[in-house]
Structures are given as C-alpha cells and as structure tokens.
Design a protein around this motif. Structure first.
Motif, PDB file in Angstrom:
ATOM      1  N   THR A 150       0.786  -1.223   0.051  1.00 56.62           N
ATOM      2  CA  THR A 150       0.086  -0.115   0.118  1.00 56.62           C
ATOM      3  C   THR A 150       0.963   1.309   0.027  1.00 56.62           C
ATOM      4  OG1 THR A 150      -1.873  -1.077   1.070  1.00 56.62           O
ATOM      5  CG2 THR A 150      -1.754   1.298   1.233  1.00 56.62           C
ATOM      6  N   PHE A 151       2.064   1.344   0.838  1.00 55.94           N
ATOM      7  CA  PHE A 151       2.752   2.384   1.053  1.00 55.94           C
ATOM      8  C   PHE A 151       3.428   2.626  -0.552  1.00 55.94           C
ATOM      9  CE2 PHE A 151       7.047   4.184   1.472  1.00 55.94           C
ATOM     10  CZ  PHE A 151       7.066   5.151   2.000  1.00 55.94           C
ATOM     11  N   ILE A 152       3.932   1.607  -1.122  1.00 61.53           N
ATOM     12  CA  ILE A 152       4.588   1.616  -2.632  1.00 61.53           C
ATOM     13  C   ILE A 152       3.492   2.154  -3.553  1.00 61.53           C
ATOM     14  CG2 ILE A 152       5.564   0.524  -4.296  1.00 61.53           C
ATOM     15  CD1 ILE A 152       6.799  -1.414  -2.309  1.00 61.53           C
ATOM     16  N   LEU A 153       2.216   1.802  -3.294  1.00 60.12           N
ATOM     17  CA  LEU A 153       1.236   2.112  -4.477  1.00 60.12           C
ATOM     18  C   LEU A 153       1.057   3.470  -4.164  1.00 60.12           C
ATOM     19  CD1 LEU A 153      -0.480   1.193  -6.717  1.00 60.12           C
ATOM     20  CD2 LEU A 153      -2.270   0.700  -4.556  1.00 60.12           C
ATOM     21  N   LEU A 154       0.843   4.170  -2.976  1.00 61.27           N
ATOM     22  CA  LEU A 154       0.719   5.754  -2.575  1.00 61.27           C
ATOM     23  C   LEU A 154       1.869   6.402  -2.916  1.00 61.27           C
ATOM     24  CD1 LEU A 154      -0.961   5.170   0.739  1.00 61.27           C
ATOM     25  CD2 LEU A 154      -1.965   5.641  -1.145  1.00 61.27           C
ATOM     26  N   GLU A 155       3.010   5.914  -2.881  1.00 61.50           N
ATOM     27  CA  GLU A 155       4.078   6.859  -3.486  1.00 61.50           C
ATOM     28  C   GLU A 155       4.140   6.885  -5.112  1.00 61.50           C
ATOM     29  OE1 GLU A 155       5.836   8.621  -1.388  1.00 61.50           O
ATOM     30  OE2 GLU A 155       4.654   7.792   0.095  1.00 61.50           O
ATOM     31  N   PHE A 156       3.573   5.776  -5.577  1.00 56.67           N
ATOM     32  CA  PHE A 156       3.514   5.515  -7.103  1.00 56.67           C
ATOM     33  C   PHE A 156       2.605   6.563  -7.542  1.00 56.67           C
ATOM     34  CE2 PHE A 156       0.930   4.354 -10.693  1.00 56.67           C
ATOM     35  CZ  PHE A 156       1.823   4.351 -11.869  1.00 56.67           C
ATOM     36  N   ILE A 157       1.556   6.796  -7.000  1.00 59.83           N
ATOM     37  CA  ILE A 157       0.370   7.744  -7.203  1.00 59.83           C
ATOM     38  C   ILE A 157       0.973   9.209  -7.087  1.00 59.83           C
ATOM     39  CG2 ILE A 157      -1.729   8.981  -6.343  1.00 59.83           C
ATOM     40  CD1 ILE A 157      -2.741   6.081  -5.385  1.00 59.83           C
ATOM     41  N   ILE A 158       1.593   9.546  -6.030  1.00 60.57           N
ATOM     42  CA  ILE A 158       2.248  10.768  -5.809  1.00 60.57           C
ATOM     43  C   ILE A 158       3.368  11.170  -7.033  1.00 60.57           C
ATOM     44  CG2 ILE A 158       3.699  12.230  -4.643  1.00 60.57           C
ATOM     45  CD1 ILE A 158       2.415  10.866  -2.150  1.00 60.57           C
ATOM     46  N   LEU A 159       4.124  10.093  -7.323  1.00 67.81           N
ATOM     47  CA  LEU A 159       5.155  10.245  -8.165  1.00 67.81           C
ATOM     48  C   LEU A 159       4.504  10.489  -9.908  1.00 67.81           C
ATOM     49  CD1 LEU A 159       8.176  10.285  -9.088  1.00 67.81           C
ATOM     50  CD2 LEU A 159       8.016   7.804  -9.101  1.00 67.81           C
ATOM     51  N   SER A 160       3.412   9.626  -9.839  1.00 68.89           N
ATOM     52  CA  SER A 160       2.873   9.799 -11.281  1.00 68.89           C
ATOM     53  C   SER A 160       2.169  11.103 -11.594  1.00 68.89           C
ATOM     54  CB  SER A 160       1.878   8.765 -11.624  1.00 68.89           C
ATOM     55  OG  SER A 160       0.810   8.963 -10.481  1.00 68.89           O
ATOM     56  N   GLN A 161       1.767  11.756 -10.561  1.00 72.21           N
ATOM     57  CA  GLN A 161       0.958  13.087 -10.553  1.00 72.21           C
ATOM     58  C   GLN A 161       2.219  14.265 -10.573  1.00 72.21           C
ATOM     59  OE1 GLN A 161      -2.292  12.938 -10.853  1.00 72.21           O
ATOM     60  NE2 GLN A 161      -1.943  10.694 -10.815  1.00 72.21           N
ATOM     61  N   LEU A 162       3.187  14.090  -9.743  1.00 74.33           N
ATOM     62  CA  LEU A 162       4.241  14.899  -9.892  1.00 74.33           C
ATOM     63  C   LEU A 162       4.857  15.102 -11.368  1.00 74.33           C
ATOM     64  CD1 LEU A 162       5.995  14.801  -6.677  1.00 74.33           C
ATOM     65  CD2 LEU A 162       4.726  16.571  -7.273  1.00 74.33           C
ATOM     66  N   ALA A 163       4.973  13.938 -11.848  1.00 73.24           N
ATOM     67  CA  ALA A 163       5.562  13.574 -13.063  1.00 73.24           C
ATOM     68  C   ALA A 163       4.585  14.297 -14.367  1.00 73.24           C
ATOM     69  CB  ALA A 163       5.844  12.078 -13.462  1.00 73.24           C
ATOM     70  N   ALA A 164       3.319  14.187 -14.080  1.00 78.10           N
ATOM     71  CA  ALA A 164       2.497  14.665 -15.041  1.00 78.10           C
ATOM     72  C   ALA A 164       2.231  16.234 -15.020  1.00 78.10           C
ATOM     73  CB  ALA A 164       0.916  14.314 -14.535  1.00 78.10           C
ATOM     74  N   ARG A 165       2.463  16.915 -13.800  1.00 83.37           N
ATOM     75  CA  ARG A 165       2.684  18.238 -13.569  1.00 83.37           C
ATOM     76  C   ARG A 165       4.047  18.663 -14.395  1.00 83.37           C
ATOM     77  NH1 ARG A 165       1.293  22.526 -14.594  1.00 83.37           N
ATOM     78  NH2 ARG A 165       1.519  24.382 -13.175  1.00 83.37           N
ATOM     79  N   LEU A 166       4.994  18.216 -14.120  1.00 81.17           N
ATOM     80  CA  LEU A 166       6.332  18.712 -14.663  1.00 81.17           C
ATOM     81  C   LEU A 166       6.282  18.343 -16.263  1.00 81.17           C
ATOM     82  CD1 LEU A 166       8.761  17.551 -12.050  1.00 81.17           C
ATOM     83  CD2 LEU A 166       8.017  19.618 -12.275  1.00 81.17           C
ATOM     84  N   TRP A 167       5.630  17.219 -16.615  1.00 84.07           N
ATOM     85  CA  TRP A 167       5.218  16.991 -17.966  1.00 84.07           C
ATOM     86  C   TRP A 167       4.687  18.097 -18.711  1.00 84.07           C
ATOM     87  CZ3 TRP A 167       2.542  11.844 -19.741  1.00 84.07           C
ATOM     88  CH2 TRP A 167       2.833  11.727 -21.411  1.00 84.07           C
ATOM     89  N   GLN A 168       3.601  18.690 -18.213  1.00 84.90           N
ATOM     90  CA  GLN A 168       2.977  19.781 -18.682  1.00 84.90           C
ATOM     91  C   GLN A 168       3.773  20.739 -18.758  1.00 84.90           C
ATOM     92  OE1 GLN A 168      -0.449  19.923 -16.076  1.00 84.90           O
ATOM     93  NE2 GLN A 168      -1.783  19.034 -17.193  1.00 84.90           N
ATOM     94  N   LEU A 169       4.577  21.331 -17.573  1.00 82.22           N
ATOM     95  CA  LEU A 169       5.523  22.341 -17.857  1.00 82.22           C
ATOM     96  C   LEU A 169       6.627  22.190 -18.967  1.00 82.22           C
ATOM     97  CD1 LEU A 169       6.050  23.204 -14.026  1.00 82.22           C
ATOM     98  CD2 LEU A 169       4.716  24.377 -15.969  1.00 82.22           C
ATOM     99  N   ALA A 170       7.013  20.874 -18.983  1.00 87.09           N
ATOM    100  CA  ALA A 170       8.125  20.538 -20.246  1.00 87.09           C
ATOM    101  C   ALA A 170       7.549  20.852 -21.402  1.00 87.09           C
ATOM    102  CB  ALA A 170       8.611  19.397 -19.891  1.00 87.09           C
ATOM    103  N   SER A 171       6.196  20.207 -21.593  1.00 83.20           N
ATOM    104  CA  SER A 171       5.762  20.498 -22.868  1.00 83.20           C
ATOM    105  C   SER A 171       5.341  21.856 -23.130  1.00 83.20           C
ATOM    106  CB  SER A 171       4.181  19.631 -23.017  1.00 83.20           C
ATOM    107  OG  SER A 171       4.572  18.438 -22.843  1.00 83.20           O
ATOM    108  N   ALA A 172       4.863  22.865 -22.478  1.00 78.96           N
ATOM    109  CA  ALA A 172       4.484  24.248 -22.571  1.00 78.96           C
ATOM    110  C   ALA A 172       6.034  24.767 -22.728  1.00 78.96           C
ATOM    111  CB  ALA A 172       4.030  24.561 -21.187  1.00 78.96           C
ATOM    112  N   THR A 173       7.189  24.426 -22.256  1.00 77.73           N
ATOM    113  CA  THR A 173       8.397  25.083 -22.513  1.00 77.73           C
ATOM    114  C   THR A 173       8.770  24.764 -24.187  1.00 77.73           C
ATOM    115  OG1 THR A 173       8.921  25.027 -20.391  1.00 77.73           O
ATOM    116  CG2 THR A 173      10.557  25.405 -21.871  1.00 77.73           C
ATOM    117  N   ALA A 174       8.523  23.319 -24.395  1.00 77.03           N
ATOM    118  CA  ALA A 174       8.673  23.051 -25.578  1.00 77.03           C
ATOM    119  C   ALA A 174       8.025  23.644 -26.792  1.00 77.03           C
ATOM    120  CB  ALA A 174       8.604  21.348 -25.809  1.00 77.03           C
ATOM    121  N   TRP A 175       6.616  23.875 -26.600  1.00 77.63           N
ATOM    122  CA  TRP A 175       5.945  24.478 -27.495  1.00 77.63           C
ATOM    123  C   TRP A 175       6.485  25.881 -27.593  1.00 77.63           C
ATOM    124  CZ3 TRP A 175       3.069  28.909 -27.360  1.00 77.63           C
ATOM    125  CH2 TRP A 175       2.209  29.243 -28.445  1.00 77.63           C
ATOM    126  N   TYR A 176       6.794  26.483 -26.505  1.00 75.36           N
ATOM    127  CA  TYR A 176       7.303  28.030 -26.344  1.00 75.36           C
ATOM    128  C   TYR A 176       8.437  28.093 -27.198  1.00 75.36           C
ATOM    129  CZ  TYR A 176       7.508  32.758 -24.983  1.00 75.36           C
ATOM    130  OH  TYR A 176       7.416  34.249 -25.150  1.00 75.36           O
TER     131      TYR A 176
END
Length: 296
Positions: free
Chosen positions: A255-281
């Motif tokens: 359960t602990f590993i799964l919850l940490e995966f959830i946090i990691l995936s959501q942080l990765a998605a947020r940084l992915w958005q910023l990286a994509s916005a930077t790439a577009w700009y």
C-alpha cells in the motif's frame, strides 16, 4: 534539435526524461514534507489503536465506521494533529513556487544547471510567480462560480425531470465543464510562467495579458496537449486505485509503495505539462536568444 521533429507531448516527455533529476528531487521533498506533516497524527492514531476497543478492528484493516467512531474519542482529537499537515502542505507549495523558475530555466536551456544558476533563476522569478499565483485566483474563482451556477441548474433540472438520472448526469456535466475551465486557466498561467522566464519579463500584468493572447490564438493545440497529459495522470490514478481496492488490509508495504507511485505519477504529469509548454514556446513563440537572459 531532435525535439523539433516530435509532437509536443512527446517532446515534453523527452525533456522531462532528460531532466528527470528534477522530478526525483521534487518527489523526495514531497515525501519528506508528507512524512513530517502526518507524523503527529500517525503517533496519535497508533496510541489510540492500542488503547481503544474501537481501534482494534483497524489494527487488522481499514473500517470506515470504526475509524469515524475512533476519531470521535476525546483522547484521539485528530483535528489537533492536522495543523502540521496543513503547514507542510503549504511549505511544499512555497517550495514548488520557489523552484519553478529554476525548473523552467532548466527546461528552456535543456541542460543541467549548476546549483548556483538553478537557485539564481528560482530566486529571480519567485516574487513574480507569487504575483501570478495571486492573480490566478480571480479566473479560478470565476470558474468556480460558473460551476456553482451549473450545479444549481442541474439540481433544478433534476427536480423538474421525470427521470431521476437527469439530475445526476447534468451534475456530472457541470463538474466536467468546471474541470475543463480549470485546465484552461492552468494552461494560461503556466504559459505566463514560461514566457516570464523566456523573456525575463518583470511586469506580470503585461505578461499575463500577452500570454492570454498567445493562449487564445493557440488554444486548440495547447489545450489538447494539456488534456492528453492530464488524461494520462487520471488513468494512472484510477489504475492505482483499482489495485488498492484489491490489496488485503494487512499489505502495508504494498500500500505504501502504491501511494508513493500515485504521488510520483501526479508530480511527473505536472512537470510533463510544464516541459511540454516550454517545448511549445521554444518552438513557436520564443524570440529571445537563450544566452541573452540575465537574472537581475
């Protein structure tokens, strides 16, 4: 550059992957803040679980009824233990706001900055991003007001309609509209941050207005880019939730590993958005050469 031949989402992911050290660093800070914030409540619950009959079933698994019964006990008082959680959540928000300038500059240059350059960029844009965050409250409040209006309309339709499902479906439709509006606002202000770093912009009102024009003219492309990344984050969250429902109550490490995966995936998605916005700009809107920006 190879990213110029890729789609924006792919280019953003490649940029995120090349600079993945940022993701792991942010993830570690989040874990530390989460551990420190929840430690008082965890200690209080641990004591209550061993001393209360209501807590005995929770020692073997999660039971919502027993949990609610437990938190009502005077010697538990979980609400007094949540202050630390709010404090460390706010500290993590400030941390992300502070390092956003360094993250975006790293993505813009697509190179590993020295610690001095990274924190110089972070400090240079911190107060500018604070102003942007405060300004973002206005459109988010407007989006919330629109949702409240649509939600009341769905209740009215549900009361007037013969079929009981009308109110439910209209309520879900109101929520979808709100989420799409919130995503559009998030996109607008992310692009404002990217533009502020690229142009070393100081006037946030002017920057916000210029970013609004850029976002409006390219809304279809930019929104579709953000929507796909958000969809990946939602799918990852749903899969993790389904796995969690299948785990036995005593599977604490899993359960602990799964919850940490959830946090990691959501942080990765947020940084992915910023990286994509930077790439577009960089691909379509940047006019200032990369070496001409000075942090003053």
């Amino acid at each position: 550059m190879a990213d110029n031949e890729k789609g924006l989402v792919s280019a953003g992911f490649s940029l995120l992957w090349r600079r993945q050290g940022i993701l792991w660093w942010v993830f570690v800070v989040n874990v530390v803040c989460g551990a420190l914030g929840t430690a008082p409540a965890a200690v209080q619950l641990a004591r209550a679980l061993h001393r209360s009959l209501a807590g005995q079933p929770l020692a073997k698994g999660f039971d919502l009824g027993m949990f609610l019964e437990l938190v009502r006990l005077p010697n538990v008082s979980l609400m007094r233990s949540t202050t630390g959680s709010y404090l460390f959540a706010f500290l993590f928000l400030l941390f992300m706001l502070f390092v956003s300038g360094g993250i975006l500059e790293t993505y813009r240059q697509d190179s590993k900055l020295t610690a001095g350059d990274f924190f110089a960029a972070s400090g240079a844009f911190f107060w500018r991003f604070v102003r942007l965050m405060l300004l973002s409250i206005i459109p988010f409040v407007v989006a919330g007001a629109i949702y409240q209006g649509l939600d009341k309309l769905s209740d009215y339709l549900g009361d007037k309609a013969i079929a009981g499902q009308v109110g439910i479906f209209s309520g879900w439709a109101a929520l979808v509209v709100f989420l799409l509006l919130a995503l559009a606002v998030r996109l607008w202000f992310d692009l404002a941050q990217v533009r502020a770093v690229a142009q070393n912009e100081r006037g946030m009102w002017r920057n916000l207005w210029e970013s609004y024009g850029v976002t409006r003219r390219n809304l279809g492309t930019l929104f579709w880019m953000y929507f796909r990344i958000s969809l990946v984050a939602v799918i990852a969250l749903l899969i993790a939730f389904l796995i969690w429902t299948k785990l036995p109550p005593t599977a604490t490490p899993a359960t602990f590993i799964l919850l940490e995966f959830i946090i990691l995936s959501q942080l990765a998605a947020r940084l992915w958005q910023l990286a994509s916005a930077t790439a577009w700009y960089k691909r379509y809107a940047e006019v200032v050469p990369a070496d001409s920006v000075a942090y003053t």
